[in-house]
Enzyme design. Sequence first.
Site, PDB file in Angstrom:
ATOM      1  N   ARG A   1      -1.144   2.509  -7.344  1.00 37.00           N
ATOM      2  CA  ARG A   1      -1.261   2.875  -8.753  1.00 37.00           C
ATOM      3  C   ARG A   1      -2.522   3.697  -8.967  1.00 37.00           C
ATOM      4  NH1 ARG A   1       3.320   1.877  -8.801  1.00 37.00           N
ATOM      5  NH2 ARG A   1       4.521   0.550 -10.245  1.00 37.00           N
TER       6      ARG A   1
ATOM      7  N   ASP B   1      -0.466   9.761  -4.079  1.00 34.62           N
ATOM      8  CA  ASP B   1       0.902   9.779  -4.584  1.00 34.62           C
ATOM      9  C   ASP B   1       0.989   9.161  -5.978  1.00 34.62           C
ATOM     10  OD1 ASP B   1       3.763  10.305  -4.179  1.00 34.62           O
ATOM     11  OD2 ASP B   1       3.986   8.120  -4.110  1.00 34.62           O
TER      12      ASP B   1
ATOM     13  N   THR C   1      -0.923   5.159  -2.476  1.00 34.09           N
ATOM     14  CA  THR C   1       0.496   5.200  -2.833  1.00 34.09           C
ATOM     15  C   THR C   1       0.830   4.041  -3.766  1.00 34.09           C
ATOM     16  OG1 THR C   1       0.987   3.980  -0.800  1.00 34.09           O
ATOM     17  CG2 THR C   1       1.274   6.368  -0.736  1.00 34.09           C
TER      18      THR C   1
ATOM     19  N   HIS D   1       4.205  10.876  -7.087  1.00 36.96           N
ATOM     20  CA  HIS D   1       4.620   9.463  -7.137  1.00 36.96           C
ATOM     21  C   HIS D   1       6.063   9.296  -6.646  1.00 36.96           C
ATOM     22  CE1 HIS D   1       3.496   5.444  -9.219  1.00 36.96           C
ATOM     23  NE2 HIS D   1       4.169   5.241  -8.105  1.00 36.96           N
TER      24      HIS D   1
ATOM     25  N   ILE E   1       4.576  -3.704   1.617  1.00 34.18           N
ATOM     26  CA  ILE E   1       4.244  -2.319   1.938  1.00 34.18           C
ATOM     27  C   ILE E   1       3.030  -2.255   2.850  1.00 34.18           C
ATOM     28  CG2 ILE E   1       3.557  -0.081   0.989  1.00 34.18           C
ATOM     29  CD1 ILE E   1       5.073  -0.922  -1.594  1.00 34.18           C
TER      30      ILE E   1
ATOM     31  N   GLU F   1       0.466   9.871 -15.651  1.00 32.82           N
ATOM     32  CA  GLU F   1       1.630  10.515 -15.045  1.00 32.82           C
ATOM     33  C   GLU F   1       2.654  10.867 -16.125  1.00 32.82           C
ATOM     34  OE1 GLU F   1       3.103   7.923 -11.983  1.00 32.82           O
ATOM     35  OE2 GLU F   1       1.300   8.120 -10.768  1.00 32.82           O
TER      36      GLU F   1
ATOM     37  N   ASP G   1      -6.749  -9.055   1.164  1.00 32.61           N
ATOM     38  CA  ASP G   1      -5.741  -9.513   0.216  1.00 32.61           C
ATOM     39  C   ASP G   1      -5.933 -11.012   0.028  1.00 32.61           C
ATOM     40  OD1 ASP G   1      -3.483 -10.380  -1.196  1.00 32.61           O
ATOM     41  OD2 ASP G   1      -2.211  -8.810  -0.324  1.00 32.61           O
TER      42      ASP G   1
ATOM     43  N   GLY H   1       6.661   8.148  -3.380  1.00 34.68           N
ATOM     44  CA  GLY H   1       6.635   7.341  -2.163  1.00 34.68           C
ATOM     45  C   GLY H   1       7.859   6.466  -2.013  1.00 34.68           C
TER      46      GLY H   1
END
Length: 308
Positions: free
Chosen positions: A229, A253, A227, A277, A152, A258, A171, A279
């Site tokens: 968590r 998102d 988008t 949520h 993503i 939730e 990352d 996406g």
Amino acid sequence: MSTFLVTGADLAPQAMALLEGHDVIFAGKTPSEDDIVELCRVHNPEAVIMRYSRIGATAMDAAPALKVISKHGSGTDTIDKVAAKARGIAVVAAAGANAAAVAEQALALLLACTKSVVTLDARMHAGHWDKATHKSVELGGRTVGLIGLGAIGLRFARMADALGMRVIGFDPFAKELPDYIERVELPAIWERADAISLHCPLTEENRGLLNAKTLAQCKGGVIVVNTARGGLIDESALLSAVQSGQVMCAGLDSFAVEPMTAGHPFQGQKGFVLSPHIGGVTSDAYVNMGVAAVKNALEVLSRQPAHA
């Protein structure tokens, strides 16, 4: 023939076709953890296709035949992976199956924040014409910091580069990166990014990654997009940062709890663009995730001895 428990109400027809000859049990639209435990006890599935809710040790113990939990998507934080490992249950995910959908949602949220799409739409519908008083933010030449460079994040980076943005990314697990992404450590994200977009899984190590301390280290007027968590963000700290102007706008998102319930402090608050949520919820991603989740589960089961 195996029994599959789907923690949702449906699977794409293309995914169901792969399960011909198997028993498929659906948990319904909004199953609770207790519902999943009971269904595991009653049906003793060999495989769980994880769509909604959570699955922990109690459900796993209720299904001694369980061999694999396959996520209908990429994030496995709703699965107790420690408990699964202790019981020899494989946990697999449909990595990349919804990459295009989620990356596009992240871009939509970034554009909504910088171009005031939501507020201008509301003003226009109310009969206003704000051309003389409104100025948008231009993305070309600005720096976007990405946290997470999986399928993503890489997809989003390509779109940001096409817009003429400088792309920096963190990352520790990413190997080779395209030349338009500059690999940096987290302090450089806070220091240099005009916009920050989160694309990493939620772990105990990065929970609350965006908090009062890290938000204060960011550039004034930074834009935050999430988008991934909700647990990656300390929501009270983000609210304060938006109210103070340290964060110009947050496009979100995903949320710590939730579904979002009435009275959440983000509701009605200026500087927030919110979506529920969704996406990864497109017709294409629905098929891709379902097919990948089923294929992943079947592949694990093919390596396992049949349950007696």
